[in-house]
Design a protein around this motif. Structure first.
Motif, PDB file in Angstrom:
ATOM      1  N   ILE A 231      -0.571  -6.810 -18.269  1.00 34.93           N
ATOM      2  CA  ILE A 231      -2.019  -6.586 -18.394  1.00 34.93           C
ATOM      3  C   ILE A 231      -2.379  -5.206 -17.859  1.00 34.93           C
ATOM      4  CG2 ILE A 231      -4.278  -7.313 -17.516  1.00 34.93           C
ATOM      5  CD1 ILE A 231      -3.179 -10.203 -17.575  1.00 34.93           C
ATOM      6  N   TYR A 232      -1.885  -4.893 -16.679  1.00 35.83           N
ATOM      7  CA  TYR A 232      -2.187  -3.621 -16.041  1.00 35.83           C
ATOM      8  C   TYR A 232      -1.709  -2.452 -16.907  1.00 35.83           C
ATOM      9  CZ  TYR A 232      -2.461  -0.076 -12.370  1.00 35.83           C
ATOM     10  OH  TYR A 232      -2.765   1.045 -11.646  1.00 35.83           O
ATOM     11  N   GLN A 233      -0.507  -2.577 -17.451  1.00 35.43           N
ATOM     12  CA  GLN A 233       0.054  -1.521 -18.294  1.00 35.43           C
ATOM     13  C   GLN A 233      -0.794  -1.310 -19.550  1.00 35.43           C
ATOM     14  OE1 GLN A 233       4.177  -2.173 -19.317  1.00 35.43           O
ATOM     15  NE2 GLN A 233       4.301  -0.367 -20.611  1.00 35.43           N
ATOM     16  N   ASN A 238      -4.176   2.011 -22.911  1.00 37.58           N
ATOM     17  CA  ASN A 238      -5.057   1.886 -24.079  1.00 37.58           C
ATOM     18  C   ASN A 238      -6.527   2.157 -23.776  1.00 37.58           C
ATOM     19  OD1 ASN A 238      -3.247   0.604 -26.395  1.00 37.58           O
ATOM     20  ND2 ASN A 238      -2.642  -0.342 -24.449  1.00 37.58           N
ATOM     21  N   ASP A 239      -6.787   2.757 -22.622  1.00 32.73           N
ATOM     22  CA  ASP A 239      -8.150   3.124 -22.254  1.00 32.73           C
ATOM     23  C   ASP A 239      -9.097   1.929 -22.371  1.00 32.73           C
ATOM     24  OD1 ASP A 239     -10.074   4.878 -21.347  1.00 32.73           O
ATOM     25  OD2 ASP A 239     -10.630   5.587 -23.339  1.00 32.73           O
ATOM     26  N   ILE A 240      -8.684   0.809 -21.800  1.00 31.17           N
ATOM     27  CA  ILE A 240      -9.487  -0.419 -21.811  1.00 31.17           C
ATOM     28  C   ILE A 240     -10.641  -0.277 -20.823  1.00 31.17           C
ATOM     29  CG2 ILE A 240      -9.460  -2.903 -21.290  1.00 31.17           C
ATOM     30  CD1 ILE A 240      -7.884  -2.209 -23.813  1.00 31.17           C
ATOM     31  N   ASN A 241     -11.852  -0.711 -21.235  1.00 29.74           N
ATOM     32  CA  ASN A 241     -12.966  -0.653 -20.289  1.00 29.74           C
ATOM     33  C   ASN A 241     -13.639  -1.996 -20.026  1.00 29.74           C
ATOM     34  OD1 ASN A 241     -14.435  -0.674 -22.757  1.00 29.74           O
ATOM     35  ND2 ASN A 241     -14.519   1.556 -22.729  1.00 29.74           N
ATOM     36  N   GLY A 266      -6.130  -8.792  -8.099  1.00 35.38           N
ATOM     37  CA  GLY A 266      -7.045  -7.694  -8.355  1.00 35.38           C
ATOM     38  C   GLY A 266      -6.562  -6.692  -9.369  1.00 35.38           C
ATOM     39  N   LEU A 267      -5.264  -6.607  -9.566  1.00 38.76           N
ATOM     40  CA  LEU A 267      -4.705  -5.697 -10.569  1.00 38.76           C
ATOM     41  C   LEU A 267      -5.132  -4.247 -10.354  1.00 38.76           C
ATOM     42  CD1 LEU A 267      -5.444  -7.667 -13.871  1.00 38.76           C
ATOM     43  CD2 LEU A 267      -3.192  -7.194 -12.975  1.00 38.76           C
TER      44      LEU A 267
END
Length: 282
Positions: A231-233, A238-241, A266-267
């Protein structure tokens, strides 16, 4: 009409979550409930020495709560005079979780929006104890806003899933409408050592596809057994917001909340996090 509940302790982080909510739903007719539950403050008061002080301290804390809520409401209306929005303030001599549960049921709340930390949370911890308690125990979707997060339109959303649970239509509708308003792309990420889906998983995937039909969906697979790392990667690459997960039995999020430490959960999240509860509500 969208119904949004926002708890506050009058910290900067809490007001930042209020501002985020106002911006996120600026195009929707929305009713906001800004609440402060102050029972803990009564019993933590330095003026409370014996039982005879309870009434006096309660009155002082109650008056302070109401005054602070009125001040908060005035500030909100100054910075965002949006005719689509109406506001209610609730001051309650109750525990946070109990009061939120009651309001969610009574007002049929669609989503709770809150900061990840309050006045006293440890700076080293990504998610404060109140946020995790609300995600665990209040039966309503929760959108957690990181400390100091500056509002950004949700354009790229990550939705990790194992496809093992049949999602609830109301909660997917919330995600669909939030995403479609901003023409967001949703990455539906399956994390597994195998890329094969069972019939049940295929049915659940099809349901997601149908309910999120207004959005652009990317169905992706991460061949891994390390859920948090994957998930973190994906977020970083991918510029996830916005991150969306479901809190229910046999879900990724259940494993992370109940089996991991708060720091691991918390990632190192610095983006908004929407926890769906997968509960059937009308």
């Amino acid at each position: 009409m969208r119904k949004i509940l926002i708890p506050t302790d009058f910290s900067e982080n809490a007001f930042n979550a209020i501002k985020f909510a106002i911006d996120l739903f600026k195009y929707e007719i929305s009713e906001f409930y800004i609440m402060h539950a102050y029972q803990d403050e009564i019993y933590e008061s330095e003026d409370l020495i014996d039982e005879s002080d309870v009434k006096k301290v309660t009155e002082t804390v109650s008056n302070s709560s109401k005054t602070s809520l009125e001040r908060t409401l005035k500030t909100i209306k100054t910075i965002s005079p949006n005719p689509k929005h109406t506001y209610n303030i609730i001051s309650a001599n109750n525990m946070l979780i109990d009061e939120m549960d009651a309001i969610v049921d009574d007002k049929n709340i669609d989503v709770i929006i809150m900061g990840t930390k309050g006045k006293t949370n440890d700076k080293k911890i990504t998610f404060g104890s109140h946020t995790l308690q609300v995600i665990k125990y209040v039966q309503c979707p929760v959108l957690a806003i990181p400390e100091n997060y500056k509002y950004t339109q949700p354009k790229h959303i990550l939705f990790p899933t194992n496809y093992l649970i049949p999602y609830k239509r109301r909660e997917l509708k919330l995600l669909c409408e939030m995403a479609s308003t901003y023409r967001a792309v949703v990455d539906v990420l399956y994390i597994s050592v195998s890329d094969k889906l069972s019939l049940r998983q295929k049915d659940n995937q099809k349901f997601i596809k149908e309910e999120l039909h207004k959005t652009t969906l990317n169905f992706k697979i991460a061949n891994s057994k390390h859920i948090i790392n994957s998930i973190y990667q994906h977020i970083k690459e991918n510029d996830i917001n916005m991150l969306v997960m479901v809190n229910t039995r046999h879900s990724f999020l259940e494993n992370m909340i109940y089996q991991s430490t708060i720091d691991e959960f918390g990632l190192n999240l610095d983006i908004p996090f929407l926890a769906l509860q997968n509960i059937k509500r009308y």
